[in-house]
Design a protein around this motif. Structure first.
Motif, PDB file in Angstrom:
ATOM      1  N   TYR A  38       0.822  -1.213   0.000  1.00 18.06           N
ATOM      2  CA  TYR A  38       0.000   0.000   0.000  1.00 18.06           C
ATOM      3  C   TYR A  38       0.860   1.268   0.000  1.00 18.06           C
ATOM      4  CZ  TYR A  38      -3.464   3.413   1.573  1.00 18.06           C
ATOM      5  OH  TYR A  38      -4.276   4.516   1.670  1.00 18.06           O
ATOM      6  N   SER A  39       1.915   1.242   0.784  1.00 20.79           N
ATOM      7  CA  SER A  39       2.806   2.409   0.836  1.00 20.79           C
ATOM      8  C   SER A  39       3.456   2.668  -0.517  1.00 20.79           C
ATOM      9  CB  SER A  39       3.884   2.199   1.907  1.00 20.79           C
ATOM     10  OG  SER A  39       3.295   2.047   3.182  1.00 20.79           O
ATOM     11  N   LEU A  40       3.804   1.586  -1.223  1.00 24.52           N
ATOM     12  CA  LEU A  40       4.385   1.739  -2.552  1.00 24.52           C
ATOM     13  C   LEU A  40       3.395   2.372  -3.524  1.00 24.52           C
ATOM     14  CD1 LEU A  40       6.780   1.233  -4.439  1.00 24.52           C
ATOM     15  CD2 LEU A  40       5.869  -1.057  -4.874  1.00 24.52           C
ATOM     16  N   LEU A  41       2.144   1.938  -3.454  1.00 23.18           N
ATOM     17  CA  LEU A  41       1.121   2.538  -4.313  1.00 23.18           C
ATOM     18  C   LEU A  41       0.871   4.001  -3.934  1.00 23.18           C
ATOM     19  CD1 LEU A  41      -1.494  -0.368  -4.540  1.00 23.18           C
ATOM     20  CD2 LEU A  41       0.021   0.449  -6.346  1.00 23.18           C
ATOM     21  N   LYS A  42       0.864   4.297  -2.631  1.00 19.60           N
ATOM     22  CA  LYS A  42       0.680   5.678  -2.201  1.00 19.60           C
ATOM     23  C   LYS A  42       1.838   6.562  -2.659  1.00 19.60           C
ATOM     24  CE  LYS A  42      -1.904   7.354   0.248  1.00 19.60           C
ATOM     25  NZ  LYS A  42      -3.110   8.174  -0.052  1.00 19.60           N
ATOM     26  N   LEU A  43       3.058   6.002  -2.634  1.00 21.38           N
ATOM     27  CA  LEU A  43       4.209   6.759  -3.114  1.00 21.38           C
ATOM     28  C   LEU A  43       4.066   7.061  -4.604  1.00 21.38           C
ATOM     29  CD1 LEU A  43       7.022   7.950  -2.670  1.00 21.38           C
ATOM     30  CD2 LEU A  43       7.973   5.669  -3.117  1.00 21.38           C
ATOM     31  N   LYS A  44       3.628   6.053  -5.357  1.00 19.69           N
ATOM     32  CA  LYS A  44       3.411   6.268  -6.785  1.00 19.69           C
ATOM     33  C   LYS A  44       2.318   7.320  -6.998  1.00 19.69           C
ATOM     34  CE  LYS A  44       4.855   1.698  -8.402  1.00 19.69           C
ATOM     35  NZ  LYS A  44       4.439   0.463  -9.116  1.00 19.69           N
ATOM     36  N   GLN A  45       1.292   7.298  -6.171  1.00 19.46           N
ATOM     37  CA  GLN A  45       0.238   8.292  -6.291  1.00 19.46           C
ATOM     38  C   GLN A  45       0.769   9.696  -6.000  1.00 19.46           C
ATOM     39  OE1 GLN A  45      -2.826   8.313  -3.276  1.00 19.46           O
ATOM     40  NE2 GLN A  45      -4.417   8.727  -4.815  1.00 19.46           N
ATOM     41  N   THR A  46       1.603   9.817  -4.971  1.00 17.02           N
ATOM     42  CA  THR A  46       2.180  11.121  -4.631  1.00 17.02           C
ATOM     43  C   THR A  46       3.075  11.632  -5.757  1.00 17.02           C
ATOM     44  OG1 THR A  46       2.147  10.540  -2.281  1.00 17.02           O
ATOM     45  CG2 THR A  46       3.583  12.365  -2.948  1.00 17.02           C
ATOM     46  N   ILE A  47       3.893  10.731  -6.312  1.00 25.54           N
ATOM     47  CA  ILE A  47       4.775  11.128  -7.421  1.00 25.54           C
ATOM     48  C   ILE A  47       3.940  11.559  -8.625  1.00 25.54           C
ATOM     49  CG2 ILE A  47       6.490  10.299  -9.076  1.00 25.54           C
ATOM     50  CD1 ILE A  47       7.582   8.494  -6.858  1.00 25.54           C
ATOM     51  N   ALA A  48       2.888  10.797  -8.915  1.00 25.67           N
ATOM     52  CA  ALA A  48       2.028  11.138 -10.049  1.00 25.67           C
ATOM     53  C   ALA A  48       1.360  12.491  -9.835  1.00 25.67           C
ATOM     54  CB  ALA A  48       0.979  10.052 -10.255  1.00 25.67           C
ATOM     55  N   GLN A  49       0.911  12.765  -8.619  1.00 28.24           N
ATOM     56  CA  GLN A  49       0.283  14.050  -8.320  1.00 28.24           C
ATOM     57  C   GLN A  49       1.287  15.204  -8.429  1.00 28.24           C
ATOM     58  OE1 GLN A  49      -1.381  13.308  -4.447  1.00 28.24           O
ATOM     59  NE2 GLN A  49      -3.295  12.447  -5.269  1.00 28.24           N
ATOM     60  N   ASP A  50       2.518  14.966  -7.956  1.00 25.03           N
ATOM     61  CA  ASP A  50       3.539  16.012  -8.042  1.00 25.03           C
ATOM     62  C   ASP A  50       3.916  16.302  -9.494  1.00 25.03           C
ATOM     63  OD1 ASP A  50       3.535  16.192  -5.322  1.00 25.03           O
ATOM     64  OD2 ASP A  50       5.313  14.935  -5.024  1.00 25.03           O
ATOM     65  N   THR A  51       4.099  15.234 -10.271  1.00 24.85           N
ATOM     66  CA  THR A  51       4.440  15.449 -11.680  1.00 24.85           C
ATOM     67  C   THR A  51       3.280  16.094 -12.432  1.00 24.85           C
ATOM     68  OG1 THR A  51       3.758  13.161 -12.157  1.00 24.85           O
ATOM     69  CG2 THR A  51       6.107  13.562 -11.756  1.00 24.85           C
ATOM     70  N   TYR A  52       2.056  15.770 -12.037  1.00 27.51           N
ATOM     71  CA  TYR A  52       0.893  16.409 -12.648  1.00 27.51           C
ATOM     72  C   TYR A  52       0.866  17.903 -12.326  1.00 27.51           C
ATOM     73  CZ  TYR A  52      -3.957  17.718 -13.493  1.00 27.51           C
ATOM     74  OH  TYR A  52      -5.089  18.361 -13.915  1.00 27.51           O
ATOM     75  N   ALA A  53       1.200  18.245 -11.077  1.00 31.23           N
ATOM     76  CA  ALA A  53       1.244  19.656 -10.689  1.00 31.23           C
ATOM     77  C   ALA A  53       2.311  20.404 -11.479  1.00 31.23           C
ATOM     78  CB  ALA A  53       1.503  19.781  -9.190  1.00 31.23           C
TER      79      ALA A  53
END
Length: 390
Positions: free
Chosen positions: A308-323
């Motif tokens: 779950y933490s790995l998926l959350k990290l990917k989500q955070t990275i995706a959100q940051d790159t989207y920003a």
């Protein structure tokens, strides 16, 4: 002696005097030259005068002045060149202005105007005089040459203005022609702005779309993960189990303390002591079961939490790159807007109140003057050639 001298001079004068036939020929030549000269000068003058005053159609001309400006809001520097360009607008919209001039002079402009305002129909009207009107059977190249003669446009580098002059045989058509060309120029600038915006925003927009898809993909994987493991948030579950274990351990410590106290009072197994020992065993078993949920091999919460933490990290990275991509898109949009051009109508086209052409007296006089100059040149050339031959 004096009589002989007088006779000699008289004979010399007789020898120098041209014969009567030769003088007659000279007079005849001069008379013919005068008649021919009058015909040479007056014939085109009379023909021009008759055409100008009795046949020539009135030509109406209107003028429009437009300028291409930009919404460039970049800060001005204090250099001389920047001051000059910011005050006079020499460089603002220069490329767009040349593009407008080139387009209006092109065949494509005529192809657009022909069905829009009926260009050929107006200029081939039988009411127009035979010399000025466009032939009914004119092909496209003839129409284009006629269009070039009646529409003049140029770019003034000093002022940064585009000057347009349109001629027609009615004031309404002159106004319509100039207005249509101005509208075409505005359409061209709008198309230029659209292409400019597409060029600036295409890459940024594509990057934003890719990042949006990445976020959606990660969120979908998180949703599937929660459904598969029947957990909304493993971190909250971890905290809850940790709190449970902590509470059980506290309770077990209390029971163990009570057991030690009971043994100090009595060495035998009393019912109360047995109950406390059973309670302690149950607490330890519960603690072990909860710990097994955290660190066990099969679907342990620690393993689930790691995934779950790995998926959350990917989500955070995706959100940051989207920003970051969204910020780049906004910057590209601002740059495209900064470089957009727009048309300023400095002098809008108006229907002329009186015809400007033809200038009948002036044109007739110019024809007379031109014919007279040509005749004088011909006479000088002929006289020089005759003297050279004789």
């Amino acid at each position: 002696m004096s009589e002989m001298v007088f006779l000699g001079e008289e004979q010399a004068d007789i020898r120098r005097a041209p014969p009567l036939q030769s003088r007659t020929a000279v007079r005849r030549e001069r008379r013919y030259a005068l008649i021919f000269g009058l015909l040479f000068v007056l014939t085109p003058t009379l023909v021009t005068a008759v055409y100008m005053f009795f046949f020539a159609s009135d030509i109406w001309e209107t003028e429009a002045v437009i300028a291409v400006r930009s919404v460039d809001e970049s800060p001005k520097t204090s250099s001389l060149m920047s001051v000059l360009t910011s005050n006079t607008g020499l460089l603002v919209g220069r490329e767009e202005s040349y593009a407008i001039v080139r387009f209006v002079r092109s065949r494509e402009a005529l192809r657009i105007l022909e069905p829009k305002i009926g260009f050929a129909e107006h200029y081939s009207d039988p009411a127009i005089d035979f010399y000025a009107r466009l032939p009914k059977s004119a092909d496209f190249e003839q129409k284009y040459a006629y269009f070039e003669n009646n529409v003049q446009i140029y770019y003034d580098e000093f002022t940064g203005y585009i000057i347009l002059n349109a001629k027609a045989f009615t004031p309404e058509m002159a106004y319509t022609l100039a207005s249509s060309i101005s509208s075409m120029s505005e359409d061209l600038i709008n198309e230029y702005n659209k292409r400019l915006e597409d060029d600036y925003l295409a890459t940024a927009r594509r990057e934003v779309t890719e990042k949006e898809l990445q976020i959606k993909d990660v969120e979908e994987r998180l949703r599937e993960f929660r459904v598969k493991n029947n957990l909304i948030d493993p971190e909250d579950s971890l905290k809850m189990i940790s709190n449970i274990i902590s509470g059980l351990q506290t309770e077990a410590a209390k029971v163990q303390a009570e057991i030690r106290s009971a043994r100090q009072v009595s060495q035998r197994d009393t019912p109360n002591l047995v109950d406390l020992e059973n309670q302690l065993k149950a607490l330890n078993a519960q603690i072990e079961a909860e710990q097994q949920r955290l660190t066990g091999e099969n679907n342990a919460l620690a393993t689930v939490l790691e995934q779950y933490s790995l998926l959350k990290l990917k989500q955070t990275i995706a959100q940051d790159t989207y920003a970051v991509a969204l910020k780049a898109y906004e910057s590209a949009f601002a740059e495209a807007r900064r470089q957009k051009g727009y048309i300023v109508s400095v002098v809008p086209p108006r229907a002329p109140e009186e015809p400007l052409y033809p200038r009948r007296l002036m044109d007739t006089f110019y024809v007379f003057l031109g014919a007279l100059v040509c005749w004088v040149v011909i006479r000088l050339l002929y006289g020089g050639l005759r003297d050279h031959i004789v």
